[in-house]
Design a protein around this motif. Structure first.
Motif, PDB file in Angstrom:
ATOM      1  N   SER A  59       0.836  -1.215   0.000  1.00 57.66           N
ATOM      2  CA  SER A  59       0.000   0.000   0.000  1.00 57.66           C
ATOM      3  C   SER A  59       0.864   1.255   0.000  1.00 57.66           C
ATOM      4  CB  SER A  59      -0.927   0.009   1.212  1.00 57.66           C
ATOM      5  OG  SER A  59      -1.842  -1.043   1.138  1.00 57.66           O
ATOM      6  N   ARG A  60       1.895   1.285   0.847  1.00 58.74           N
ATOM      7  CA  ARG A  60       2.778   2.446   0.923  1.00 58.74           C
ATOM      8  C   ARG A  60       3.508   2.665  -0.411  1.00 58.74           C
ATOM      9  NH1 ARG A  60       5.844   0.824   4.878  1.00 58.74           N
ATOM     10  NH2 ARG A  60       7.574   0.157   3.549  1.00 58.74           N
ATOM     11  N   GLU A  61       4.045   1.595  -0.995  1.00 58.07           N
ATOM     12  CA  GLU A  61       4.761   1.711  -2.266  1.00 58.07           C
ATOM     13  C   GLU A  61       3.835   2.186  -3.383  1.00 58.07           C
ATOM     14  OE1 GLU A  61       8.097   1.228  -3.090  1.00 58.07           O
ATOM     15  OE2 GLU A  61       8.354   1.256  -0.929  1.00 58.07           O
ATOM     16  N   ARG A  62       2.619   1.649  -3.431  1.00 59.95           N
ATOM     17  CA  ARG A  62       1.651   2.055  -4.442  1.00 59.95           C
ATOM     18  C   ARG A  62       1.320   3.536  -4.307  1.00 59.95           C
ATOM     19  NH1 ARG A  62      -2.658  -1.245  -3.361  1.00 59.95           N
ATOM     20  NH2 ARG A  62      -3.366   0.334  -1.933  1.00 59.95           N
ATOM     21  N   ASP A  63       1.079   3.976  -3.082  1.00 62.52           N
ATOM     22  CA  ASP A  63       0.751   5.393  -2.846  1.00 62.52           C
ATOM     23  C   ASP A  63       1.898   6.302  -3.289  1.00 62.52           C
ATOM     24  OD1 ASP A  63      -1.698   4.622  -1.863  1.00 62.52           O
ATOM     25  OD2 ASP A  63      -1.112   4.822   0.255  1.00 62.52           O
TER      26      ASP A  63
END
Length: 68
Positions: A60-64
């Motif tokens: 989730s963090r990488e995608r954001d």
């Protein structure tokens, strides 16, 4: 995409969407088979990673960050 690999030596592939032209392709070209078999493996691997709770926050963090 529908991909049917036969013993890693022959392959049929084509669209799975009914609205698209239903044209399937045959190949016995090793490079095409290698790429499409690895496409399948990549999809399986990503789905396995997403199922892991440990990876969920990292993904989730990488995608954001990627889509900023």
């Amino acid at each position: 995409m529908v991909i049917l690999s036969i013993d890693g030596n022959e392959m049929l592939y084509g669209p799975s969407v009914l609205e698209w032209e239903m044209a399937f392709y045959y190949t016995d070209e090793p490079v095409h088979i290698y790429l499409l078999e690895n496409y399948i493996w990549h999809d399986i691997l990503v789905n396995r990673i997403v199922k892991e709770k440990v990876m969920e926050t990292w993904i989730s963090r990488e995608r954001d960050e990627f889509f900023q």
